[in-house]
Write an enzyme that holds these catalytic residues in place. Structure first.
Site, mmCIF file in Angstrom:
data_model
loop_
_atom_site.group_PDB
_atom_site.id
_atom_site.type_symbol
_atom_site.label_atom_id
_atom_site.label_comp_id
_atom_site.label_asym_id
_atom_site.label_seq_id
_atom_site.Cartn_x
_atom_site.Cartn_y
_atom_site.Cartn_z
ATOM 1 N N ASP A 199 0.821 -1.200 0.000
ATOM 2 C CA ASP A 199 0.000 0.000 0.000
ATOM 3 C C ASP A 199 0.858 1.254 0.000
ATOM 4 O O ASP A 199 1.709 1.431 0.873
ATOM 5 C CB ASP A 199 -0.886 -0.016 1.261
ATOM 6 C CG ASP A 199 -1.808 1.180 1.313
ATOM 7 O OD1 ASP A 199 -2.686 1.271 0.440
ATOM 8 O OD2 ASP A 199 -1.633 2.037 2.209
ATOM 9 N N GLU A 255 1.631 -0.835 -5.035
ATOM 10 C CA GLU A 255 0.671 0.190 -5.468
ATOM 11 C C GLU A 255 1.466 1.454 -5.755
ATOM 12 O O GLU A 255 1.895 2.148 -4.840
ATOM 13 C CB GLU A 255 -0.377 0.460 -4.387
ATOM 14 C CG GLU A 255 -1.433 1.439 -4.869
ATOM 15 C CD GLU A 255 -2.079 2.265 -3.776
ATOM 16 O OE1 GLU A 255 -3.184 2.791 -3.993
ATOM 17 O OE2 GLU A 255 -1.472 2.431 -2.686
HETATM 18 C C1 BGC Z 1 -5.368 2.597 -0.394
HETATM 19 C C2 BGC Z 1 -6.432 3.528 0.055
HETATM 20 C C3 BGC Z 1 -5.985 4.115 1.369
HETATM 21 C C4 BGC Z 1 -4.580 4.711 1.290
HETATM 22 C C5 BGC Z 1 -4.003 4.948 2.627
HETATM 23 C C6 BGC Z 1 -4.240 3.534 -0.618
HETATM 24 O O1 BGC Z 1 -3.622 3.751 -1.670
HETATM 25 O O2 BGC Z 1 -5.670 1.856 -1.530
HETATM 26 O O3 BGC Z 1 -7.685 2.935 0.117
HETATM 27 O O4 BGC Z 1 -6.871 5.115 1.743
HETATM 28 O O5 BGC Z 1 -3.694 3.888 0.606
HETATM 29 O O6 BGC Z 1 -3.573 3.766 3.204
#
Ligand code: BGC
Length: 554
Positions: A199, A255
């Site tokens: 993340d 991500e």
């Molecule tokens: C997740 C989100 C989240 C954020 C903070 C992201 O990129 O996919 O849903 O709010 O990270 O953790």
């Protein structure tokens, strides 16, 4: 087909809160997922990714973790999770957990200690600046609005939070933090977890805090100073390198929201211990809103700029990486509502989108519900929206005199909250998700449930994913077919032995496309309405077709 296991993965993203509620408190849980594994296995899925299920005050639906090695009671227990991993593995399904490495919850014991015992080691687990009197070290804006800095008067200091103020950023400069994060990941890998979705990892390094963003806004988004800095790769490769030394099969899906294909190549450099694949949010260039309104554009419906999208896809397909193929996730509106058709052509447009995307080169990543053409939730009240920005949009719209129903419709079509609706299993109360009203709300649509779509969209997904698992669609080259200005997305997949063409009409128009494919065999189509003539094809609205073309004159 040699290679790494994840190169043949087909991933299904489960938003645990919304998938299946087994104890009828209105919130999905681990036992619910176990109950529904058969549905997932039947589709031809071999990997699931779960959004966070760790203990959390749920300020950001679990992305604010207060204990990384415990399960939030709302989802179940550690025993449930062990059972899930086992049950998934028994069906040949691997399990990927979300790993939140940029921040913790402010309720995490580390942060509590950081506040209460500023002389303790824990203080330096977070990012602090001396700010006597509460001034801001810079004007950098948080992704969730306002400044990234939150003042703690008792300490005369401010801490950094890229997301909500309840989510303080971890200090990755500190080797103790890196060690803790290693231990946590190793704990889960030891439990049998097969990989991690990392993340917001691109934010773990920050620039010098003396830098200011220019511009009018009070707290502008300051990506150059907190996204994709060189140290991200340094921290990441140390962490991943250590983990891979112990667990060589672990898969790392990063991500990387703002990455283009070139940056993705850097993050997936096979020579370094970095990500295996990354998810970028830069896939979908949108046109200006179709509606003219003096309101924040984020919540006004927009259509996909298909010409720009084609170019973007070509860049990712030709990059030296294994691209992630997706349309949806919990942070984006569902593609069927966003770029497809939710009226007459709903089923067909869902199948078209899937066929177009997943037969390309790379790793299909589905979001629960798309296999039944689930659309955005219809949200009827302002209080149904959790996202502050969506509420602000609705309030501003009301103040400006826009019709409330209209505003709610726009926000329902565009907000991430509305993409997280309860899974529609069957035509009973609450769509078979729960016996109680779901936390998220649910669309009651008898024709769009897992039960009613078994032989329709779901059956198409089954065929599609089976085709995707063949050598041609895993290992074949990808080449764009030039379709000019036609609303037709076309590409060719090719190995030494085989060759196929995929054509997808992304409009409600019938198209005539010149091609000699009358001799070719059809591998898959989302409708029987194609007319294949000697030198052209009549492609029906939202039609998608795959031809096997080896030996056919092109
Ligand atoms: C997740 C989100 C989240 C954020 C903070 C992201 O990129 O996919 O849903 O709010 O990270 O953790």
């Amino acid at each position: 087909m040699a290679g790494k296991w994840w190169q043949q993965a087909v991933i299904y993203q489960i938003y645990p809160k919304s998938f299946q509620d087994s104890n009828h408190d209105g919130i999905g849980d681990i036992q619910g997922i176990i109950q529904r594994l058969e549905h997932i296995a039947d589709l031809g899925i071999n990997t699931i990714w779960l959004n966070p299920i760790y203990t959390s005050p749920q300020v950001d639906n679990g992305y604010d973790v207060s204990d990384y090695t415990a399960i939030d009671p709302v989802f179940g227990t550690m025993t449930d999770v062990e059972q899930l991993i086992q049950a998934a593995h028994d069906r040949g399904i691997r399990v990927i957990f979300d790993f939140v490495l940029n921040h913790t919850s402010n309720q995490h014991i580390w942060f509590q200690k950081a506040l209460e015992e500023p002389a303790s080691d824990y203080h330096d687990y977070y990012v602090w600046q001396e700010t006597p009197g509460g001034g801001k070290p810079n004007n950098w804006g948080s992704f969730f609005g306002g400044s990234v800095w939150e003042y703690v008067p008792s300490l005369g200091k401010s801490y950094f939070h890229l997301f909500a103020k309840e989510m303080p950023d971890l200090n990755w400069q500190n080797p103790q933090v890196r060690e803790e994060m290693f231990q946590i990941a190793a704990f889960w890998a030891g439990k049998g977890v097969d990989g991690f979705r990392l993340d917001a990892f691109i934010h773990i390094a920050k620039a010098d805090f003396s830098k200011q963003m220019s511009g009018e806004e009070t707290y502008p988004i300051a990506e150059p100073y907190y996204a994709n800095l060189p140290a991200v790769k340094v921290y990441l490769s140390e962490w991943i390198g250590r983990l891979k030394a112990h667990f060589p099969e672990l898969f790392f899906l990063g991500e990387a929201a703002s990455a283009d294909a070139t940056l993705a190549e850097e993050y997936c450099d096979p020579e370094a211990d970095l990500c295996d694949a990354v998810i970028s949010f830069r896939y979908f260039p949108e046109k200006e809103p179709t509606i003219r309104a003096d309101l924040p554009k984020q919540f006004l419906p927009k259509s996909l700029d298909w010409q720009a999208f084609k170019k973007t896809m070509a860049q990712w397909q030709q990059a030296d990486i294994y691209p992630v193929l997706y349309w949806n996730n919990h942070d984006l509106p569902r593609a069927i509502s966003r770029f497809g058709d939710t009226g007459k052509w709903r089923e067909r447009s869902q199948m078209m989108l899937a066929g177009l995307m997943y037969l390309q080169r790379g790793l299909p990543l589905l979001y629960y519900g798309e296999e039944i053409a689930m659309q955005q939730l219809v949200m009827l009240e302002i209080t149904a929206f959790q996202e502050e920005a969506a509420r602000d949009f609705l309030r501003e719209g009301q103040e400006k005199g826009y019709d409330e129903q209209q505003l709610l419709e726009w926000a329902s079509l565009t907000s991430k909250d509305a993409s997280r609706g309860a899974m529609q299993w069957e035509n009973t109360d609450y769509a078979g998700f729960s016996e109680t009203a779901p936390w998220s709300g649910v669309n009651q649509e008898p024709d769009f449930t897992a039960a009613s779509q078994q032989n329709r969209v779901t059956a198409f997904y089954r065929q599609l994913l089976k085709l995707k698992q063949t050598e041609l669609f895993i290992a074949g080259n990808w080449e764009m077919i030039d379709t000019g200005e036609l609303p037709l997305f076309g590409y060719r997949r090719k190995t030494k032995r085989q060759d196929a063409i995929v054509l997808a009409n992304h409009s409600a128009e019938t198209i005539e496309y010149s091609a000699s494919l009358a001799e070719a065999s059809i591998l898959l189509a989302n409708t029987a309405d194609f007319q294949i003539k000697r030198d052209h094809i009549i492609v029906p609205p939202f039609g998608m077709i795959v031809f096997k073309t080896k030996g056919v004159e092109k």
